[in-house]
Every structure is written in structure tokens, then in C-alpha cells.
Design a protein around this motif. Structure first.
Motif, PDB file in Angstrom:
ATOM      1  N   HIS A 130       0.747  -1.171   0.096  1.00 30.23           N
ATOM      2  CA  HIS A 130       0.041   0.017   0.116  1.00 30.23           C
ATOM      3  C   HIS A 130       0.942   1.073  -0.063  1.00 30.23           C
ATOM      4  CE1 HIS A 130      -3.886   1.990   0.429  1.00 30.23           C
ATOM      5  NE2 HIS A 130      -3.179   2.850   1.116  1.00 30.23           N
ATOM      6  N   ALA A 131       0.726   2.120  -1.028  1.00 25.71           N
ATOM      7  CA  ALA A 131       1.571   3.170  -1.096  1.00 25.71           C
ATOM      8  C   ALA A 131       3.005   2.677  -1.387  1.00 25.71           C
ATOM      9  CB  ALA A 131       1.591   4.321  -0.118  1.00 25.71           C
ATOM     10  N   ALA A 132       3.384   2.069  -2.307  1.00 24.61           N
ATOM     11  CA  ALA A 132       4.629   1.460  -2.791  1.00 24.61           C
ATOM     12  C   ALA A 132       5.636   2.271  -2.724  1.00 24.61           C
ATOM     13  CB  ALA A 132       4.492   0.583  -3.847  1.00 24.61           C
ATOM     14  N   THR A 133       5.401   3.586  -3.435  1.00 25.76           N
ATOM     15  CA  THR A 133       6.626   4.522  -3.422  1.00 25.76           C
ATOM     16  C   THR A 133       7.232   4.844  -2.081  1.00 25.76           C
ATOM     17  OG1 THR A 133       4.855   6.325  -3.392  1.00 25.76           O
ATOM     18  CG2 THR A 133       5.723   5.517  -5.749  1.00 25.76           C
ATOM     19  N   GLN A 134       6.516   4.776  -0.922  1.00 24.73           N
ATOM     20  CA  GLN A 134       7.095   5.035   0.189  1.00 24.73           C
ATOM     21  C   GLN A 134       7.998   3.886   0.835  1.00 24.73           C
ATOM     22  OE1 GLN A 134       3.973   6.256   3.191  1.00 24.73           O
ATOM     23  NE2 GLN A 134       2.687   7.279   1.557  1.00 24.73           N
ATOM     24  N   ASP A 135       7.644   2.635   0.436  1.00 27.02           N
ATOM     25  CA  ASP A 135       8.374   1.517   1.131  1.00 27.02           C
ATOM     26  C   ASP A 135       9.340   1.003   0.010  1.00 27.02           C
ATOM     27  OD1 ASP A 135       6.599   1.573   3.152  1.00 27.02           O
ATOM     28  OD2 ASP A 135       5.160   0.245   2.350  1.00 27.02           O
ATOM     29  N   ILE A 136       9.220   1.331  -1.263  1.00 29.29           N
ATOM     30  CA  ILE A 136      10.328   0.667  -2.191  1.00 29.29           C
ATOM     31  C   ILE A 136      11.600   1.216  -1.772  1.00 29.29           C
ATOM     32  CG2 ILE A 136      11.067   0.450  -4.487  1.00 29.29           C
ATOM     33  CD1 ILE A 136       8.201   0.054  -5.293  1.00 29.29           C
ATOM     34  N   PRO A 137      11.711   2.455  -1.620  1.00 27.22           N
ATOM     35  CA  PRO A 137      13.276   2.730  -1.287  1.00 27.22           C
ATOM     36  C   PRO A 137      13.823   2.139   0.147  1.00 27.22           C
ATOM     37  CG  PRO A 137      12.079   4.490  -1.751  1.00 27.22           C
ATOM     38  CD  PRO A 137      11.058   3.618  -1.602  1.00 27.22           C
ATOM     39  N   SER A 138      13.076   1.655   1.019  1.00 21.85           N
ATOM     40  CA  SER A 138      13.542   1.063   1.996  1.00 21.85           C
ATOM     41  C   SER A 138      14.005  -0.449   1.991  1.00 21.85           C
ATOM     42  CB  SER A 138      12.741   1.157   3.465  1.00 21.85           C
ATOM     43  OG  SER A 138      12.610   2.656   3.755  1.00 21.85           O
ATOM     44  N   LEU A 139      12.995  -1.052   1.256  1.00 18.58           N
ATOM     45  CA  LEU A 139      13.334  -2.363   0.774  1.00 18.58           C
ATOM     46  C   LEU A 139      14.301  -2.647  -0.147  1.00 18.58           C
ATOM     47  CD1 LEU A 139       9.299  -2.766  -0.132  1.00 18.58           C
ATOM     48  CD2 LEU A 139      10.620  -4.229   1.689  1.00 18.58           C
ATOM     49  N   THR A 140      14.524  -1.568  -0.970  1.00 12.27           N
ATOM     50  CA  THR A 140      16.021  -1.734  -2.002  1.00 12.27           C
ATOM     51  C   THR A 140      17.079  -1.705  -1.148  1.00 12.27           C
ATOM     52  OG1 THR A 140      14.762  -0.697  -3.750  1.00 12.27           O
ATOM     53  CG2 THR A 140      16.903  -0.463  -4.021  1.00 12.27           C
ATOM     54  N   LEU A 142      17.442  -3.216   1.465  1.00 13.51           N
ATOM     55  CA  LEU A 142      17.578  -4.410   2.177  1.00 13.51           C
ATOM     56  C   LEU A 142      17.917  -5.344   1.014  1.00 13.51           C
ATOM     57  CD1 LEU A 142      14.860  -4.407   4.548  1.00 13.51           C
ATOM     58  CD2 LEU A 142      17.371  -4.134   5.140  1.00 13.51           C
ATOM     59  N   ASP A 143      18.025  -4.835  -0.194  1.00 17.38           N
ATOM     60  CA  ASP A 143      18.149  -5.652  -1.382  1.00 17.38           C
ATOM     61  C   ASP A 143      17.026  -6.446  -1.742  1.00 17.38           C
ATOM     62  OD1 ASP A 143      19.460  -6.634  -3.600  1.00 17.38           O
ATOM     63  OD2 ASP A 143      20.819  -8.186  -2.457  1.00 17.38           O
ATOM     64  N   LEU A 144      15.939  -6.010  -1.574  1.00 13.70           N
ATOM     65  CA  LEU A 144      14.549  -6.844  -1.630  1.00 13.70           C
ATOM     66  C   LEU A 144      14.169  -5.822  -2.637  1.00 13.70           C
ATOM     67  CD1 LEU A 144      13.349  -7.537   1.941  1.00 13.70           C
ATOM     68  CD2 LEU A 144      14.566  -9.096   0.295  1.00 13.70           C
ATOM     69  N   VAL A 145      13.697  -6.416  -4.080  1.00 15.58           N
ATOM     70  CA  VAL A 145      13.290  -5.577  -5.046  1.00 15.58           C
ATOM     71  C   VAL A 145      12.055  -6.443  -5.799  1.00 15.58           C
ATOM     72  CG1 VAL A 145      13.630  -4.550  -7.113  1.00 15.58           C
ATOM     73  CG2 VAL A 145      15.380  -4.455  -5.427  1.00 15.58           C
ATOM     74  N   PRO A 146      10.938  -5.828  -5.660  1.00 13.05           N
ATOM     75  CA  PRO A 146       9.976  -6.829  -6.479  1.00 13.05           C
ATOM     76  C   PRO A 146      10.191  -6.843  -7.927  1.00 13.05           C
ATOM     77  CG  PRO A 146       9.022  -4.605  -5.856  1.00 13.05           C
ATOM     78  CD  PRO A 146      10.506  -4.515  -5.272  1.00 13.05           C
ATOM     79  N   GLY A 147       9.731  -7.974  -8.558  1.00 11.66           N
ATOM     80  CA  GLY A 147       9.541  -8.338  -9.760  1.00 11.66           C
ATOM     81  C   GLY A 147       8.329  -7.799 -10.351  1.00 11.66           C
ATOM     82  N   ARG A 148       7.315  -7.831  -9.717  1.00 13.45           N
ATOM     83  CA  ARG A 148       5.682  -7.497 -10.080  1.00 13.45           C
ATOM     84  C   ARG A 148       5.227  -6.977  -8.692  1.00 13.45           C
ATOM     85  NH1 ARG A 148       2.680 -11.836 -10.863  1.00 13.45           N
ATOM     86  NH2 ARG A 148       4.143 -13.128 -10.131  1.00 13.45           N
ATOM     87  N   LEU A 149       4.344  -5.951  -8.792  1.00 14.62           N
ATOM     88  CA  LEU A 149       3.576  -5.496  -7.763  1.00 14.62           C
ATOM     89  C   LEU A 149       2.232  -5.192  -7.776  1.00 14.62           C
ATOM     90  CD1 LEU A 149       3.229  -2.193  -7.477  1.00 14.62           C
ATOM     91  CD2 LEU A 149       5.620  -2.454  -7.025  1.00 14.62           C
ATOM     92  N   PHE A 150       1.459  -5.209  -6.673  1.00 15.37           N
ATOM     93  CA  PHE A 150       0.117  -4.420  -6.684  1.00 15.37           C
ATOM     94  C   PHE A 150       0.119  -3.522  -5.818  1.00 15.37           C
ATOM     95  CE2 PHE A 150      -4.345  -3.818  -6.232  1.00 15.37           C
ATOM     96  CZ  PHE A 150      -4.909  -4.318  -7.409  1.00 15.37           C
ATOM     97  N   ASP A 151      -0.040  -2.232  -6.184  1.00 18.55           N
ATOM     98  CA  ASP A 151      -0.119  -1.225  -5.055  1.00 18.55           C
ATOM     99  C   ASP A 151      -1.670  -0.839  -4.807  1.00 18.55           C
ATOM    100  OD1 ASP A 151      -0.209   1.174  -3.901  1.00 18.55           O
ATOM    101  OD2 ASP A 151       1.650   1.967  -4.994  1.00 18.55           O
TER     102      ASP A 151
END
Length: 437
Positions: A130-140, A142-151
Motif C-alpha cells: 500500500h503506497a509502494a513509493t514510500q516503502d520501495i526505497p527502504s526495501l531496496t 535491504l536488497d529486496l526488489v519486487p519483480g511484480r507488484l500490486f499497489d
């Protein structure tokens, strides 16, 4: 067909018996036959499987990965908790994951290095955020990057839902009330209090179920392909700083009129940033924007006025004065300009300095707003305002419909946005005095 476009699952964990066990009861009406307002949403108060311990070592996480691997096609609900109001970094202090096969994992990414097995387990799945733009930088980080997502937030926007916060979307889709009282907590605290952990677990508890309902609504509205395009864009977009000179993001900076005041504001921002970075503190916990601006405004008068404008608890005011005095003594050639050079110029100046561009902008902005209203979505999701302004600034002539669409695509609009916006802009231009090239 991608996972996002598959038929939503039915049944599952929201069956009546199971849902009742984890929601606060809603009192029944005394007169069941009377016509009454819709019952308030049942409060989602506890995880369906109970609160699991925080994973702070590798073995329990590997066990969760093994359980998740038994159903490799299941989406995974993902969320992170940060401490941006308390800490300088935007790192994740808690990682929440959930699949139906493995249940919920609350992972402390500070306690240990996340194993490659986790990345492998998550790599091929659709991530639901939910609101992926807020979380993706923090996940990145951690070297965790989605290949596909649903926001789910973006899906709610495209559907024109009036409120798109997670709690509002959960209530709209599942008629459940999701508590949000710990959203601004200091997640760097250890150990994390149990009520916070319950809150964190509930953030991913029903996220996949929400996704299923929103996906079906998107399909029914003919917007599913648009949503998939937007989700893909989120994965591949370039994230650039809002300001080439970050200090210019200071709130209230526009009240400073003298170049020396701007130089002081810049120097104070840089000192604050240095302290905040070194001590891992949110910059506003060192000194607030408004206090920097007030001190910069007073500094040109005297040191006494400067120190009086600083907050009383601020440490080492003499050091703050040293950087301020150095800024005041800069030669004129080194003083900052009143505004950062931008392209195109800020649209707030157009009505006075660029009236023809302002007139063109009003025409196409109103046309795009009307089209967005017809499509039942926010204007900014149909076409970002900055992209629209750049097109207006660069086009005194409207051109052909094909050229308008080509220009929008070159500026970064997705194909569905071009299809919906190009003809509208072209028609509005011709009807309001634009010349066709």
C-alpha cells in the motif's frame, strides 16, 4: 496473464466464523426489523493466527521461507515500518511479510543480515503493498526488489475512491476498521511494544484480500490494464531529487528577501544536515525549518538578534553563529540567487511573467480535469501536472493529434494516459485559439 490479472480468490480467511474470532463484536440492534443505518465496520483487533514473535535471527526466517515456498504462486503482502520522524535514515526497522501458506512474519532487519533465501523466496511473486513509493526505497536498501507488484493505494486512486489511506481502503473493501494509532511511532525502539507489533501484523493481515477486491473492481471498470501499466511504471521509474539544492526545500524560505539571508539559511541547513546524519536524528529534531528561517532573517541585524531567534534548548549556539558569520561574509558572487533555476519556470509565476503560457495552461488543465472526472480518478493520475505544464510550456501551437500524443509519450506519459489525454488536449487547444501547426 500476470498474477494481478488473475481471478480473485474466493472464500479464504474472511469467512464468517474465522472473521468473528478476530474482530471486536458489534452490538446487535434491539429491533432487528427496524430500518437502521449501516452497522459500523467491525474492528480488526488481532491477527487471525495470533501474534507471532519477532524474527531476529536467521533460523526462524528460513523456516518461514520454507513454508512460503510450498505455495510459490501466492502473492506476498509486504510492508515496512520506518522511524523517519525520529531518525535521519529512511531504513526499515521492521519488515512485515505474509502469505497464506506461511502466515505473517515480523522481521527485525537491524538484528541480522537477511539471507539470500528470502530474496529467492520472494523474487518470482507478486508483491502487494500500500503506497509502494514510500516503502520501495527502504526495501531496496535491504536488497529486496519486487519483480511484480500490486499497489492497493494506487488501485484505489484509479478507481476514484474518495479516501485512499490503508484504513479507509480496508473499510471500503472488507468493512473492517483498521487501527492506525502507531503509524508515527519510533520503530527504532527496542524491544518493540506488543501493541505496536499487533498494529504492524494487521497492516499485512488482509492486504491480499483487499488486492483481490480492487483487482475485480478495476476489471469491471475497464481499468485493470491501466493499473498494471502504472504498477510496472513504479518498478522502473527514475527517482530524482526534488531539488538540485536540497536546502531550498526549507519551508518558509520564500520569506527571505536578501541574498545574505539565503546564504545563512543554506549554511544552517548544511550544519543541521551534518549533525542529523552523524547522530542519526531526524533533521527537525535538531532544529526546525521555521527556526532556521527565523534565524536567517535575524542574522543580518546582529549576533544577538540571531541567537534570540534560535530555539532556547539548541546546543552550542556559538558554533551555529560561526557558520552564520561565514555565510554573511561571503562575496557577492558566492551568494545564492533568490530562486533555484528550474525548467520550466514555476507555474505560479506564469500569470504575471508568462501570461500566454498561463492562458494555454488553464485551457488544457481544465480539459484534463474534466476528462479525469469523467473517468472517475484524480487528475494527477490521468496526467501528472508537471508533465502537463512542460507540454504547455514547450507548445505555443497545438499541433496535430498524433504529434500531441507523440510529445506526451516522449515526456513520460504511459500509453493509456496518452490515449486518454492526447485527443482531449488537442481538441481543447483548437477550440480555444491554439493554432494547429
Amino acid at each position: 496473464m500476470t498474477a494481478a490479472a488473475q481471478e480473485p480468490r474466493t472464500g479464504g480467511p474472511t469467512s464468517t466464523d474465522e472473521a468473528t474470532s478476530r474482530r471486536d463484536p458489534v452490538p446487535a440492534s434491539a429491533d432487528a426489523t427496524a430500518v437502521a443505518p449501516a452497522a459500523p465496520a467491525a474492528r480488526l483487533s488481532a491477527p487471525r493466527d495470533g501474534l507471532t514473535p519477532v524474527i531476529d535471527r536467521i533460523q526462524p526466517l528460513l523456516a518461514w521461507c520454507e513454508a512460503a515456498a510450498s505455495a510459490p504462486d501466492e502473492p506476498v503482502a509486504v510492508d515496512v515500518e520506518r522511524a523517519s520522524s525520529y531518525r535521519y535514515s529512511s531504513r526499515a526497522y521492521l519488515l512485515q511479510l505474509r502469505t497464506e501458506a506461511a502466515g505473517t512474519a515480523l522481521v527485525d532487519p537491524v538484528a541480522f543480515t537477511l539471507p539470500t533465501t528470502l530474496r529467492t523466496t520472494l523474487a518470482s511473486r507478486e508483491w502487494v503493498l500500500h503506497a509502494a513509493t514510500q516503502d520501495i526505497p527502504s526495501l531496496t536498501d535491504l536488497d529486496l526488489v519486487p519483480g511484480r507488484l500490486f499497489d492497493t493505494e494506487l488501485a484505489a486512486r484509479l478507481l476514484g475512491m474518495p479516501r485512499v489511506g490503508l484504513g479507509a481502503v480496508v473499510e471500503d473493501t472488507l468493512h473492517l476498521a483498521l487501527a492506525k494509532e502507531h503509524s508515527a511511532a519510533d520503530w527504532s525502539k527496542r524491544p518493540l511494544p506488543e501493541p505496536w507489533l499487533v498494529y504492524a501484523a494487521l497492516d499485512v493481515e488482509v492486504l491480499v484480500e483487499v488486492r483481490d477486491i480492487l483487482a475485480e473492481r478495476l476489471r469491471e471498470a475497464g481499468k485493470l490494464d491501466w493499473a498494471l501499466a502504472e504498477f510496472d511504471h513504479l518498478l522502473h521509474r527514475d527517482v530524482t531529487p526534488k531539488h538540485a539544492e536540497p536546502w531550498r526545500a526549507l519551508h518558509g524560505l520564500g520569506t527571505l528577501r536578501h541574498p545574505q539571508q539565503l546564504a545563512v539559511a543554506r549554511a544552517l541547513w548544511e550544519r543541521r544536515d551534518e549533525i542529523a546524519r552523524r547522530e542519526d536524528l531526524s533533521p527537525h529534531r535538531v532544529i526546525k525549518d521555521r527556526e532556521i528561517v527565523a534565524a536567517a532573517k535575524a542574522a543580518v541585524a546582529s549576533r544577538g538578534a540571531f541567537e534570540q531567534a534560535l530555539p532556547a534548548p539548541l546546543r552550542r549556539k556559538d558554533a551555529w553563529w560561526q557558520v552564520t558569520r561565514a555565510a554573511l561574509e561571503l562575496p557577492a558572487a558566492h551568494l545564492p540567487a533568490r530562486s533555484e533555476a528550474t525548467y520550466p519556470p514555476p507555474h505560479k509565476l506564469w500569470s504575471k511573467k508568462h501570461p500566454e503560457a498561463w492562458d494555454r495552461y488553464q485551457v488544457v488543465r481544465d480539459a484534463i480535469s474534466q476528462r479525469a472526472e469523467d473517468l472517475e480518478m484524480p487528475t494527477e493520475n490521468l496526467l501528472t501536472p508537471s508533465l502537463l505544464r512542460q507540454w504547455v510550456w514547450e507548445h505555443e501551437q497545438v499541433g496535430s493529434e498524433e504529434s500531441v500524443e507523440a510529445d506526451l509519450e516522449q515526456l513520460g506519459a504511459r500509453p493509456w494516459q496518452v490515449e486518454q489525454s492526447g485527443p482531449v488536449i488537442h481538441r481543447a487547444g483548437l477550440e480555444h485559439g491554439f493554432r494547429e501547426a
